[in-house]
Write an enzyme that holds these catalytic residues in place. Structure first.
Site, short mmCIF file in Angstrom:
data_model
loop_
_atom_site.label_atom_id
_atom_site.label_comp_id
_atom_site.label_asym_id
_atom_site.label_seq_id
_atom_site.Cartn_x
_atom_site.Cartn_y
_atom_site.Cartn_z
N PRO A 110 -2.32 -11.57 10.73
CA PRO A 110 -2.51 -11.31 12.16
C PRO A 110 -2.68 -9.81 12.37
CG PRO A 110 -0.21 -11.82 11.70
CD PRO A 110 -0.98 -12.10 10.44
N ASP A 111 -3.47 -9.42 13.33
CA ASP A 111 -3.65 -8.00 13.65
C ASP A 111 -2.72 -7.68 14.83
OD1 ASP A 111 -4.59 -5.52 14.73
OD2 ASP A 111 -6.41 -5.80 13.54
N ILE A 112 -1.71 -6.89 14.56
CA ILE A 112 -0.67 -6.62 15.57
C ILE A 112 -1.25 -5.80 16.72
CG2 ILE A 112 1.59 -5.54 15.93
CD1 ILE A 112 1.99 -6.14 12.83
N ASP B 256 -4.11 -6.07 5.47
CA ASP B 256 -5.07 -6.90 6.20
C ASP B 256 -5.05 -8.36 5.71
OD1 ASP B 256 -6.06 -4.95 7.96
OD2 ASP B 256 -7.26 -4.06 6.36
N LYS C 58 9.50 -17.53 -9.59
CA LYS C 58 8.74 -16.44 -10.21
C LYS C 58 7.59 -17.03 -11.06
CE LYS C 58 9.15 -12.63 -13.36
NZ LYS C 58 9.83 -12.16 -14.55
N ASN D 55 0.86 -1.20 0.00
CA ASN D 55 0.00 0.00 0.00
C ASN D 55 0.88 1.24 0.00
OD1 ASN D 55 0.49 0.89 2.85
ND2 ASN D 55 -0.32 -1.17 3.22
N PHE E 123 -4.08 3.54 15.16
CA PHE E 123 -4.58 4.56 14.24
C PHE E 123 -5.84 4.04 13.58
CE2 PHE E 123 -0.62 6.59 14.82
CZ PHE E 123 -0.77 7.90 14.39
N1 CTP Z 1 -3.18 -2.84 12.45
C1 CTP Z 1 -2.29 -3.81 12.89
N2 CTP Z 1 -2.25 -5.03 12.26
C2 CTP Z 1 -3.08 -5.30 11.23
C3 CTP Z 1 -3.98 -4.32 10.78
C4 CTP Z 1 -4.01 -3.10 11.41
O1 CTP Z 1 -1.53 -3.54 13.82
N3 CTP Z 1 -3.02 -6.48 10.64
C5 CTP Z 1 -3.24 -1.57 13.16
C6 CTP Z 1 -2.70 -0.40 12.38
O2 CTP Z 1 -1.32 -0.21 12.65
C7 CTP Z 1 -3.54 0.75 12.93
C8 CTP Z 1 -4.87 0.09 13.14
O3 CTP Z 1 -4.60 -1.25 13.38
O4 CTP Z 1 -3.08 1.18 14.18
C9 CTP Z 1 -5.74 0.26 11.92
O5 CTP Z 1 -6.73 -0.70 11.99
P1 CTP Z 1 -7.52 -1.26 10.72
O6 CTP Z 1 -8.50 -2.22 11.25
O7 CTP Z 1 -6.62 -1.69 9.64
O8 CTP Z 1 -8.22 0.03 10.36
P2 CTP Z 1 -8.26 0.85 9.09
O9 CTP Z 1 -6.94 0.86 8.41
O10 CTP Z 1 -8.79 2.14 9.56
O11 CTP Z 1 -9.23 0.00 8.18
P3 CTP Z 1 -10.72 -0.60 8.38
O12 CTP Z 1 -11.52 0.53 8.95
O13 CTP Z 1 -11.05 -1.02 7.03
O14 CTP Z 1 -10.64 -1.75 9.34
#
Ligand code: CTP
Length: 402
Positions: free
Chosen positions: A306-308, A279, A289, A211, A326
């Site tokens: 994974p969501d950190i 995500d 390749k 991104n 954020f």
């Molecule tokens: N984050 C993370 N790990 C992920 C995805 C997101 O740590 N796999 C953290 C980002 O660093 C940020 C926050 O989660 O602090 C953003 O959450 P996210 O759910 O991705 O929100 P948006 O980017 O706002 O997108 P959406 O509203 O579509 O969920």
């Protein structure tokens, strides 16, 4: 991050200031510049603005500039004011308290330390008038770097050549270390981890999903926490900006690597997740390749990463005391950010409105709301990413001291 207000006078040495800005930024400094009318004869506002990545100010009576950033604020928002090249004329104005253009007015209005790097012909430097002015400025507490002796652009030899950018930079860092840091280290003794940048999710050895995150906001936060005295590890995805000063940097590519690197930093007092983590990632990464003449995959299967932030918020044993995330939202900013706060069990969310043409991705400025689990949301005015970072560092220090 430390901010220098750089006043660029009219002398051939002005071109060296471009290198000063570049090198200073590599060391984690931010620059805001005032270009005098004479300075603009030697370097262009565009060159300065491109390197500083900040607007350049020049006219005292520009209504737009005064409305956006009055000359008083301009002089106060810096940690240090640097005049380079400081011409004989600028030194004379400073010594006598003139205020007839933006540069001299800012110099008279500032309450910050001032460092000058004189540059002029040796006869001018040695002239009784300049000697008097220099003595007066030194008595007023103005710091000097240079001038050096040597061959001059005008063909003469003697003292008057502007100090080299590296020497000016050292003097700036010295001034910042010596005069500014002791009072402002409210996070001394705290440990922090910050995520920043995008992640790259490989499809094969040469292709990936990514991104547009520049990493600017996360890097600025790491720099601000370090400047406030914290022991900071920055876990960053691939970015093209310089490492912030005073921070341990751990480079990763994918979301899974980022999570592992963050978990290796625990325990910490503060975790700030500013990375734009992908995500999803491709369900499979090809070993070799993918070739065009092979059958193209009709669909790309993605699996969730994974969501950190969520992992840290829900951590059993080692949850950081303050977990900050954020939220980039286009609609219902506060409601969505509040829901995200609860879903990911974090303490604070910095919500930015990415609707319209705000240019937050890759830009220098940001407009955020601080949404907290235990307080009413705060709307912060539009400010630079460095200022967002500094304000966040202040808030974190207050919260940890409570
Ligand atoms: N984050 C993370 N790990 C992920 C995805 C997101 O740590 N796999 C953290 C980002 O660093 C940020 C926050 O989660 O602090 C953003 O959450 P996210 O759910 O991705 O929100 P948006 O980017 O706002 O997108 P959406 O509203 O579509 O969920």
């Amino acid at each position: 991050m430390r901010r220098t207000l750089l006043i660029i006078g009219g002398g051939i040495a002005a071109y060296k200031v471009l290198e000063l800005i570049r090198r200073g930024r590599e060391r984690g400094l931010a620059f805001r510049a005032i270009l005098t009318r004479a300075g603009a004869e030697f370097v262009t506002p565009l060159a300065v603005a491109s390197l500083a990545e900040e607007k350049v100010y020049s006219e005292l009576f520009s209504l737009t500039d005064e409305a956006e950033m009055g000359h008083i604020r301009l002089s106060r928002e810096a940690d240090l004011v640097v005049v380079a090249p400081a011409t004989a004329d600028l030194l004379a104005k400073m010594a006598n308290g003139h205020a007839d253009d933006l540069a001299s007015t800012a110099l008279l209005a500032t309450d910050k330390p001032v460092l000058v790097a004189p540059a002029m012909n040796p006869m001018m430097w040695n002239h009784a008038a300049t000697r008097r002015n220099v003595a007066q400025l030194k008595a007023d507490g103005i710091a000097f770097v240079g001038p050096d002796a040597g061959d001059m652009a005008c063909g003469e030899t003697g003292a008057g050549r502007m100090a080299e950018p590296a020497a000016i930079l050292e003097a700036i860092l010295e001034a910042i270390r010596g005069r500014l840091q002791p009072a402002s280290r409210p996070l001394a003794g705290r440990r922090a981890v910050v995520t920043s940048g995008p992640t790259h999710e490989p499809l094969d050895p040469v292709r990936y999903i990514a991104n547009r995150s520049s990493g600017r906001q996360g890097h600025a936060i790491a720099a601000a926490l370090a400047a406030a005295g914290a022991d900071v590890t920055l876990v960053t995805g691939p970015v093209s900006i310089a490492d912030p000063e005073g921070v341990r940097v751990h480079r990763v590519e994918s979301a899974r690597d980022m999570l592992a690197a963050v978990e290796a930093c625990l325990p910490v007092d503060i975790a700030v997740c500013a990375a734009a983590v992908a995500d999803w990632r491709p369900a499979e990464t090809a070993r070799g390749k993918l070739k065009k003449d092979q059958a193209a995959p009709a669909t790309l299967t993605l699996v969730e990463n994974p969501d950190i932030l969520r992992t840290l918020g829900h951590h059993d044993a080692l949850r950081p005391r303050l977990v900050v995330g954020f939220a980039a939202e286009t609609d219902d900013l506060i409601e969505n950010a509040t829901a995200k706060l609860a879903r990911k069990a974090c303490d604070w969310v910095l919500a930015n409105d990415v609707g319209g043409s705000s240019g937050v991705f890759g830009g220098e400025r940001n407009t955020v709301h601080l949404v907290r689990a235990d307080a009413t949301p705060e709307a912060w005015p539009e400010m630079s990413k460095a200022e967002v970072a500094e304000r966040l560092a202040d808030r974190l220090a207050e919260a940890l001291d409570r």
